[in-house]
Design a protein around this motif. Structure first.
Motif, short mmCIF file in Angstrom:
data_model
loop_
_atom_site.label_atom_id
_atom_site.label_comp_id
_atom_site.label_asym_id
_atom_site.label_seq_id
_atom_site.Cartn_x
_atom_site.Cartn_y
_atom_site.Cartn_z
N LYS A 167 0.84 -1.18 0.00
CA LYS A 167 0.00 0.00 0.00
C LYS A 167 0.89 1.25 0.00
O LYS A 167 2.06 1.18 0.38
N PRO A 168 0.36 2.41 -0.42
CA PRO A 168 1.18 3.62 -0.47
C PRO A 168 1.82 3.95 0.87
O PRO A 168 1.20 3.82 1.93
N GLU A 223 2.19 -10.24 -0.18
CA GLU A 223 2.08 -9.48 -1.42
C GLU A 223 3.45 -8.97 -1.91
O GLU A 223 3.51 -8.01 -2.68
N ASP A 224 4.52 -9.60 -1.50
CA ASP A 224 5.87 -9.19 -1.91
C ASP A 224 6.01 -9.32 -3.43
O ASP A 224 6.00 -10.42 -3.97
N SER A 225 6.17 -8.19 -4.11
CA SER A 225 6.33 -8.20 -5.57
C SER A 225 7.80 -8.16 -5.97
O SER A 225 8.13 -8.33 -7.15
N ILE A 247 2.84 -12.96 6.42
CA ILE A 247 2.22 -11.74 6.93
C ILE A 247 1.28 -11.21 5.85
O ILE A 247 1.73 -10.82 4.76
N ASP A 248 0.00 -11.21 6.12
CA ASP A 248 -0.99 -10.79 5.12
C ASP A 248 -0.99 -9.27 4.93
O ASP A 248 -0.58 -8.52 5.82
N GLU A 261 2.90 -6.87 13.84
CA GLU A 261 2.72 -8.30 13.59
C GLU A 261 4.06 -9.02 13.52
O GLU A 261 4.21 -10.14 14.01
N LEU A 262 5.05 -8.35 12.93
CA LEU A 262 6.40 -8.93 12.89
C LEU A 262 6.95 -9.13 14.29
O LEU A 262 7.50 -10.19 14.62
N VAL A 263 6.82 -8.10 15.13
CA VAL A 263 7.33 -8.19 16.50
C VAL A 263 6.66 -9.34 17.24
O VAL A 263 7.33 -10.11 17.96
N LYS A 264 5.37 -9.48 17.08
CA LYS A 264 4.64 -10.58 17.74
C LYS A 264 5.20 -11.93 17.32
O LYS A 264 5.47 -12.80 18.16
#
Length: 272
Positions: A167-168, A223-225, A247-248, A261-264
């Motif tokens: 996202k931007p 969504e890693d492009s 990670i969504d 979310e990464l830290v968790k």
């Protein structure tokens, strides 16, 4: 935006590496990727430092570290990290690496034979093939890109880094990413690190991944492009007993998009 400053200084073969340390507790080292810097790890650093002593640094040729002409490839970054671990007097810390930082962690572990208590890899550059058409174009025309007018160069960097996110990105985040790459030295450094990107640096360690016995967690933005999810799944299959988490709603720059979310996920893994 609060100014991001790294107070520590380390001399690596006549070139300065800037670093920082925050928090108290067991040692944890975190390594950024390209074209990022520790600025992009600030969310993770602040959260993890509540329970750990977090060590962080700008890689050679990046952020606040030296951007003088010279080798800034993955071929030198593992030696820089190895030297820093000696400087910090760390023996087998927990280590986290994103993007090229993940590749640097793996090279330091496998080639420099550095032990780590646990390894966390976030969308790492680790499995061939990698490298975008833009990387290859810059490699063939580095001098021309280094000579672009300032406003065109900044537009190139802005457009390029935005593609790493799902996202931007907020304007202050973009400014924090772009700032180290501005000015004559910063602009030359931006294209230098691209021109020196070479998959041979991951190819030479890829066959060693099955020998990794250190507990390893692989985190990937769905969504890693830049590096598709399939590469993460391939890496998961190469490292015995590794754990893989998706990670969504996040791209390659998941460190900016989903830091909580990464830290968790990181804390659950390293405290298990």
């Amino acid at each position: 935006m609060n100014k991001w400053e790294l107070p520590g200084s380390f001399d690596y073969s006549g070139r300065e590496i800037r670093y920082g340390r925050l928090g108290e507790g067991p040692p944890l080292v975190i390594v950024h990727g390209t074209p990022w810097s520790t600025f992009n790890l600030r969310h993770l650093i602040r959260e993890l430092s509540a329970q750990y002593t977090v060590y962080f640094y700008d890689m050679l040729g990046y952020g606040q570290s030296s951007k003088a002409e010279g080798d800034v490839s993955l071929g030198v970054q593992n030696h820089v990290l190895d030297s820093l671990l000696d400087h910090w007097k760390l023996d087998a810390p927990i280590i986290v690496g994103h993007d090229f930082g993940g590749a640097t962690v793996l090279r330091t572990h496998l080639l420099n034979e550095r032990p780590f208590e646990k390894i966390v890899l976030i969308d790492p550059v680790a499995v061939s093939p990698w490298g975008s058409p833009f990387f290859r174009h810059v490699s063939a025309h580095e001098a021309a890109f280094s000579g672009l007018p300032d406003f065109i160069h900044e537009a190139v960097v802005r457009s390029y880094v935005q593609t790493a996110a799902f996202k931007p990105l907020e304007e202050e985040t973009l400014q924090g990413i772009i700032s180290p790459w501005t000015g004559q030295q910063g602009q030359a450094a931006f294209y230098r690190q691209m021109a020196q990107a070479d998959s041979r640096y991951t190819d030479e360690v890829q066959l060693l991944y099955p020998t990794i016995a250190t507990p390893t967690l692989i985190l990937w933005g769905r969504e890693d492009s830049w590096i598709p999810l399939e590469r993460g799944q391939d890496l998961h299959g190469m490292i015995p007993d590794s754990e893989f988490r998706i990670i969504d709603d996040a791209g390659h720059l998941v460190i900016e998009e989903k830091p909580d979310e990464l830290v968790k996920e990181i804390l659950e893994f390293i405290q298990a």
